[in-house]
Design a protein around this motif. Structure first.
Motif, PDB file in Angstrom:
ATOM      1  N   LEU A  31       0.803  -1.222   0.000  1.00 18.95           N
ATOM      2  CA  LEU A  31       0.000   0.000   0.000  1.00 18.95           C
ATOM      3  C   LEU A  31       0.836   1.272   0.000  1.00 18.95           C
ATOM      4  CD1 LEU A  31      -2.705  -0.912   2.686  1.00 18.95           C
ATOM      5  CD2 LEU A  31      -2.847  -1.164   0.219  1.00 18.95           C
ATOM      6  N   VAL A  32       1.933   1.271   0.743  1.00 17.96           N
ATOM      7  CA  VAL A  32       2.638   2.511   1.051  1.00 17.96           C
ATOM      8  C   VAL A  32       3.364   3.145  -0.141  1.00 17.96           C
ATOM      9  CG1 VAL A  32       4.596   3.430   2.359  1.00 17.96           C
ATOM     10  CG2 VAL A  32       2.818   2.111   3.517  1.00 17.96           C
ATOM     11  N   PRO A  33       4.091   2.383  -0.987  1.00 20.76           N
ATOM     12  CA  PRO A  33       4.945   3.038  -1.989  1.00 20.76           C
ATOM     13  C   PRO A  33       4.243   4.045  -2.892  1.00 20.76           C
ATOM     14  CG  PRO A  33       5.536   0.733  -1.809  1.00 20.76           C
ATOM     15  CD  PRO A  33       4.307   0.920  -0.976  1.00 20.76           C
ATOM     16  N   PHE A  34       3.111   3.676  -3.483  1.00 23.11           N
ATOM     17  CA  PHE A  34       2.466   4.613  -4.411  1.00 23.11           C
ATOM     18  C   PHE A  34       2.003   5.872  -3.685  1.00 23.11           C
ATOM     19  CE2 PHE A  34      -1.158   6.378  -6.724  1.00 23.11           C
ATOM     20  CZ  PHE A  34      -0.568   6.593  -7.963  1.00 23.11           C
ATOM     21  N   LEU A  35       1.439   5.708  -2.482  1.00 17.72           N
ATOM     22  CA  LEU A  35       0.968   6.867  -1.728  1.00 17.72           C
ATOM     23  C   LEU A  35       2.139   7.733  -1.275  1.00 17.72           C
ATOM     24  CD1 LEU A  35      -1.751   5.026   0.378  1.00 17.72           C
ATOM     25  CD2 LEU A  35      -2.098   6.446  -1.648  1.00 17.72           C
ATOM     26  N   ALA A  71      -7.072   4.939  -9.360  1.00 20.66           N
ATOM     27  CA  ALA A  71      -8.519   4.901  -9.147  1.00 20.66           C
ATOM     28  C   ALA A  71      -9.149   3.746  -9.922  1.00 20.66           C
ATOM     29  CB  ALA A  71      -9.137   6.237  -9.578  1.00 20.66           C
ATOM     30  N   PHE A  72      -8.719   3.558 -11.172  1.00 19.20           N
ATOM     31  CA  PHE A  72      -9.242   2.460 -11.984  1.00 19.20           C
ATOM     32  C   PHE A  72      -8.829   1.113 -11.392  1.00 19.20           C
ATOM     33  CE2 PHE A  72      -8.742  -0.409 -15.733  1.00 19.20           C
ATOM     34  CZ  PHE A  72     -10.083  -0.522 -16.050  1.00 19.20           C
ATOM     35  N   GLY A  73      -7.584   1.029 -10.923  1.00 23.13           N
ATOM     36  CA  GLY A  73      -7.094  -0.213 -10.329  1.00 23.13           C
ATOM     37  C   GLY A  73      -7.869  -0.613  -9.091  1.00 23.13           C
ATOM     38  N   ALA A  74      -8.330   0.381  -8.313  1.00 26.28           N
ATOM     39  CA  ALA A  74      -9.112   0.067  -7.113  1.00 26.28           C
ATOM     40  C   ALA A  74     -10.383  -0.680  -7.480  1.00 26.28           C
ATOM     41  CB  ALA A  74      -9.439   1.354  -6.356  1.00 26.28           C
ATOM     42  N   LEU A  75     -11.082  -0.205  -8.502  1.00 21.16           N
ATOM     43  CA  LEU A  75     -12.312  -0.888  -8.900  1.00 21.16           C
ATOM     44  C   LEU A  75     -12.006  -2.263  -9.490  1.00 21.16           C
ATOM     45  CD1 LEU A  75     -15.507  -0.277  -9.278  1.00 21.16           C
ATOM     46  CD2 LEU A  75     -14.856  -0.461 -11.667  1.00 21.16           C
ATOM     47  N   MET A  76     -10.968  -2.351 -10.323  1.00 17.94           N
ATOM     48  CA  MET A  76     -10.625  -3.635 -10.923  1.00 17.94           C
ATOM     49  C   MET A  76     -10.183  -4.637  -9.859  1.00 17.94           C
ATOM     50  SD  MET A  76     -11.382  -3.622 -14.022  1.00 17.94           S
ATOM     51  CE  MET A  76     -10.647  -5.217 -14.366  1.00 17.94           C
ATOM     52  N   GLY A  77      -9.502  -4.151  -8.823  1.00 19.43           N
ATOM     53  CA  GLY A  77      -9.125  -5.041  -7.733  1.00 19.43           C
ATOM     54  C   GLY A  77     -10.346  -5.639  -7.063  1.00 19.43           C
ATOM     55  N   GLY A  78     -11.387  -4.803  -6.868  1.00 14.26           N
ATOM     56  CA  GLY A  78     -12.627  -5.297  -6.272  1.00 14.26           C
ATOM     57  C   GLY A  78     -13.315  -6.338  -7.131  1.00 14.26           C
ATOM     58  N   GLY A 121       0.526   2.813 -10.631  1.00 18.56           N
ATOM     59  CA  GLY A 121      -0.744   3.349 -10.157  1.00 18.56           C
ATOM     60  C   GLY A 121      -1.831   2.294 -10.164  1.00 18.56           C
ATOM     61  N   PHE A 122      -1.958   1.587 -11.282  1.00 20.23           N
ATOM     62  CA  PHE A 122      -2.967   0.524 -11.375  1.00 20.23           C
ATOM     63  C   PHE A 122      -2.722  -0.543 -10.311  1.00 20.23           C
ATOM     64  CE2 PHE A 122      -4.264  -3.660 -12.837  1.00 20.23           C
ATOM     65  CZ  PHE A 122      -5.600  -3.453 -13.143  1.00 20.23           C
ATOM     66  N   ALA A 123      -1.474  -0.969 -10.181  1.00 15.46           N
ATOM     67  CA  ALA A 123      -1.150  -2.003  -9.196  1.00 15.46           C
ATOM     68  C   ALA A 123      -1.413  -1.508  -7.779  1.00 15.46           C
ATOM     69  CB  ALA A 123       0.309  -2.432  -9.347  1.00 15.46           C
ATOM     70  N   GLY A 124      -1.080  -0.237  -7.502  1.00 16.16           N
ATOM     71  CA  GLY A 124      -1.300   0.306  -6.167  1.00 16.16           C
ATOM     72  C   GLY A 124      -2.767   0.330  -5.788  1.00 16.16           C
ATOM     73  N   GLY A 125      -3.632   0.754  -6.717  1.00 12.83           N
ATOM     74  CA  GLY A 125      -5.062   0.771  -6.441  1.00 12.83           C
ATOM     75  C   GLY A 125      -5.626  -0.623  -6.251  1.00 12.83           C
ATOM     76  N   ALA A 126      -5.208  -1.556  -7.116  1.00 10.81           N
ATOM     77  CA  ALA A 126      -5.698  -2.931  -7.008  1.00 10.81           C
ATOM     78  C   ALA A 126      -5.218  -3.588  -5.718  1.00 10.81           C
ATOM     79  CB  ALA A 126      -5.240  -3.740  -8.221  1.00 10.81           C
ATOM     80  N   LEU A 127      -3.963  -3.346  -5.348  1.00  9.80           N
ATOM     81  CA  LEU A 127      -3.416  -3.966  -4.140  1.00  9.80           C
ATOM     82  C   LEU A 127      -4.122  -3.478  -2.881  1.00  9.80           C
ATOM     83  CD1 LEU A 127       0.398  -3.982  -4.966  1.00  9.80           C
ATOM     84  CD2 LEU A 127      -1.033  -5.985  -4.539  1.00  9.80           C
ATOM     85  N   LEU A 128      -4.557  -2.223  -2.882  1.00 12.55           N
ATOM     86  CA  LEU A 128      -5.286  -1.714  -1.724  1.00 12.55           C
ATOM     87  C   LEU A 128      -6.516  -2.571  -1.447  1.00 12.55           C
ATOM     88  CD1 LEU A 128      -5.721   0.578   0.389  1.00 12.55           C
ATOM     89  CD2 LEU A 128      -7.128   1.700  -1.324  1.00 12.55           C
ATOM     90  N   VAL A 129      -7.230  -2.921  -2.502  1.00  9.31           N
ATOM     91  CA  VAL A 129      -8.464  -3.694  -2.359  1.00  9.31           C
ATOM     92  C   VAL A 129      -8.170  -5.173  -2.126  1.00  9.31           C
ATOM     93  CG1 VAL A 129     -10.646  -4.284  -3.471  1.00  9.31           C
ATOM     94  CG2 VAL A 129      -9.639  -2.034  -3.833  1.00  9.31           C
ATOM     95  N   ILE A 130      -7.074  -5.662  -2.676  1.00  7.61           N
ATOM     96  CA  ILE A 130      -6.728  -7.075  -2.526  1.00  7.61           C
ATOM     97  C   ILE A 130      -6.099  -7.352  -1.167  1.00  7.61           C
ATOM     98  CG2 ILE A 130      -5.283  -8.941  -3.443  1.00  7.61           C
ATOM     99  CD1 ILE A 130      -5.471  -7.478  -6.188  1.00  7.61           C
ATOM    100  N   ALA A 131      -5.284  -6.407  -0.668  1.00  6.01           N
ATOM    101  CA  ALA A 131      -4.485  -6.656   0.536  1.00  6.01           C
ATOM    102  C   ALA A 131      -5.228  -6.391   1.835  1.00  6.01           C
ATOM    103  CB  ALA A 131      -3.213  -5.800   0.487  1.00  6.01           C
ATOM    104  N   LEU A 132      -6.163  -5.439   1.851  1.00  2.50           N
ATOM    105  CA  LEU A 132      -6.810  -5.077   3.111  1.00  2.50           C
ATOM    106  C   LEU A 132      -7.772  -6.140   3.653  1.00  2.50           C
ATOM    107  CD1 LEU A 132      -7.561  -1.246   3.061  1.00  2.50           C
ATOM    108  CD2 LEU A 132      -5.697  -2.497   4.126  1.00  2.50           C
ATOM    109  N   PRO A 133      -8.640  -6.741   2.823  1.00  2.00           N
ATOM    110  CA  PRO A 133      -9.590  -7.711   3.380  1.00  2.00           C
ATOM    111  C   PRO A 133      -8.970  -8.838   4.203  1.00  2.00           C
ATOM    112  CG  PRO A 133     -10.300  -7.074   1.195  1.00  2.00           C
ATOM    113  CD  PRO A 133      -8.944  -6.454   1.406  1.00  2.00           C
ATOM    114  N   PRO A 134      -7.870  -9.498   3.762  1.00  2.00           N
ATOM    115  CA  PRO A 134      -7.301 -10.548   4.616  1.00  2.00           C
ATOM    116  C   PRO A 134      -6.855 -10.027   5.979  1.00  2.00           C
ATOM    117  CG  PRO A 134      -6.384 -10.676   2.408  1.00  2.00           C
ATOM    118  CD  PRO A 134      -7.147  -9.390   2.481  1.00  2.00           C
TER     119      PRO A 134
END
Length: 497
Positions: A31-35, A71-78, A121-134
């Motif tokens: 999560l941290v690097p892109f932010l 932003a797009f990666g966040a939705l695609m991650g979901g 950017g895409f990976a950062g958004g997707a990872l936010l959604v993939i990494a937090l739930p576990p």
């Protein structure tokens, strides 16, 4: 016979040490690097442009394209996390992120740099959604306070620390920015190893889910078009037909996406389920808290770059902001399982109003008041964004967690990262100035305060009309049985007969 991993891909011996610590590290490293880079980019842009042999505006455009990809990666991650095994997906996207940071650090042309920005950017958004739930749902409820602190500090501590580190990197000049990005690639490699060893596995929840191409297309347009428009402002101006067309079309696509998801039978973003008091209140709180934070940081960085003092001094002047985030993260962890959670969020709403107000009445010119202002803004962001996300997420069944996070991050990214450059350029135009000066900054803060006040009033109205006092989240049934942790009332329940 050797047992297989729950995802059915690799033998158990590779994943025999599933642990909370390893999962937390992998999540934060993702999560941290892109932010971090988002918070630092404005200060290191001159060094990057020199290394690439291009202008600062081209670097800025590439950065905005990366933010749109986030932003797009966040939705695609979901979407992806419902159809593919979570750990395997994390490893694949983290590998993509690691590659992207390596390309960024080695870039020698603006086009390759822009492509790498989109990748991370895409990976950062997707990872936010993939990494937090576990981190939130795969471990006992007793770990929730620790997770709350780590997520809060990881999300906003990184952005808050960005200007500090950006100032240090900018002072290094030369190849300093390359080492900065290379460090994230190394961190990503370590996160890959930690995730492979410690991340919990499990089969996908909806492996046969169909792809919603309409929603994906609308989201792509809603992120690509407006962020491209913002990146083009230095070239064509905010009021140019091309910029306005891209902005209006992109925001129109976002509105169409919301309507599409509301009526969809299998939505990517659970709009219909979010129409309860706490979920909608959480979305508003997270969006306005992040908006104030991002806008104030951008505005202050832009304004103070033109004043006396070097870039290192400018970066270090933001240290109270990081302290405010740390204080908020600690309090969030302390109250998350108590009835004081809601008063804590209300204190955050008060802070995001007080911070810009302090800047307006002297904080732009007085160093002491400036430090107090950005401490309050840092605290306000830490007490609203992650807590708001939590309010929304746990007010719905746990199976919707990834979709809720994706929905909030998509909305927050579009609102937060578009507001700052639009406000700054509009204020500059209003005062007929080639750059942002004190009168323009005052105007931008006044407009920001008006928008923030409206958002705070909307959140308070939802709470007051929701017919519910102080509540305590019940995380045990949320984790064990998937039931909402908050018994959230219907919208405007107090006004219904």
């Amino acid at each position: 016979m050797q047992k297989t991993d729950p995802e059915g891909a690799l033998p158990d011996r590779l994943f025999a040490r599933v642990s909370y610590g390893g999962t937390a590290f992998a999540a934060l490293a993702a999560l941290v690097p892109f932010l971090f880079a988002e918070g630092a980019i404005s200060l290191i842009a001159p060094s990057i442009s020199g290394g690439l042999g291009t202008g600062k505006d081209a670097v800025s455009l590439a950065s905005y394209l990366g933010t749109g990809a986030y932003a797009f990666g966040a939705l695609m991650g979901g979407d992806l996390v419902r159809r593919f095994p979570q750990r395997s997906l994390f490893l694949a996207v983290q590998a993509l992120s690691t590659l992207g940071w390596a390309i960024l650090s080695a870039s020698h042309g603006v086009w390759l740099f822009a492509l790498a920005q989109i990748l991370v950017g895409f990976a950062g958004g997707a990872l936010l959604v993939i990494a937090l739930p576990p981190l939130l749902q795969k471990f006992p409820a007793g770990k929730i306070p620790t997770s709350a602190f780590l997520v809060n500090f990881g999300l906003f501590g990184a952005v808050a620390a960005g200007p500090l580190i950006g100032g240090v990197v900018a002072m290094a000049e030369g190849a300093g920015w390359r080492w900065f990005f290379a460090l994230f690639s190394v961190t990503g490699s370590i996160a890959l190893l930690a995730a492979a060893r410690h991340l919990p596995g499990g089969p996908p929840k909806e492996p046969d889910r169909s792809v919603d191409w309409t929603a994906i297309g609308l989201t792509l347009a809603a992120t690509l078009l407006p962020f491209t428009a913002i990146g083009l402002i230095p070239y064509q101006g905010l009021l140019s037909p091309a910029v306005l067309l891209l902005l209006v079309t992109g925001l129109g696509c976002f509105c169409a996406f919301v309507v599409n998801q509301y009526v969809a039978r299998e939505p990517l973003a659970p709009i219909d389920e979010a129409l309860n008091t706490f979920s909608l209140m959480g979305l508003i709180v997270a969006t306005i808290g992040g908006g104030v934070f991002v806008t104030c940081v951008s505005l202050l960085t832009t304004l103070r770059k033109g004043q006396e003092g070097g870039v290192l001094e400018l970066g270090l002047s933001f240290w109270p902001q990081l302290l405010g985030v740390v204080v908020a993260a600690g309090l969030f962890a302390a109250v998350i399982r108590t009835r004081m959670l809601l008063p804590f969020v209300l204190s955050g709403l008060a802070a995001i109003l007080a911070g810009p107000l302090l800047l307006t009445f002297g904080g732009l010119t007085d160093d002491g008041l400036f430090a107090l202002s950005i401490f309050v803004i840092g605290y306000g962001a830490g007490a609203t964004v992650s807590p708001g996300l939590l309010f929304s997420a746990v007010s719905m069944p746990v199976k919707l967690l990834a979709g809720v996070i994706a929905m909030i991050e998509l909305s927050r990214a579009i609102g937060n990262f578009l507001a700052a450059p639009i406000l700054i350029d509009a204020s500059r135009i209003a005062h007929a100035s080639a750059s942002l000066e004190m009168p323009g900054a005052q105007l931008a803060l006044t407009v920001l305060l008006a928008i923030t006040s409206a958002g705070v009033l909307a959140a308070l109205l939802l709470y007051v009309t929701g017919r519910r006092g102080l509540v305590r989240a019940e995380f045990e049934p949320w984790i064990a049985n998937g039931k909402p942790a908050f018994d959230s009332p219907r919208l405007f329940a107090r006004l219904r007969k």
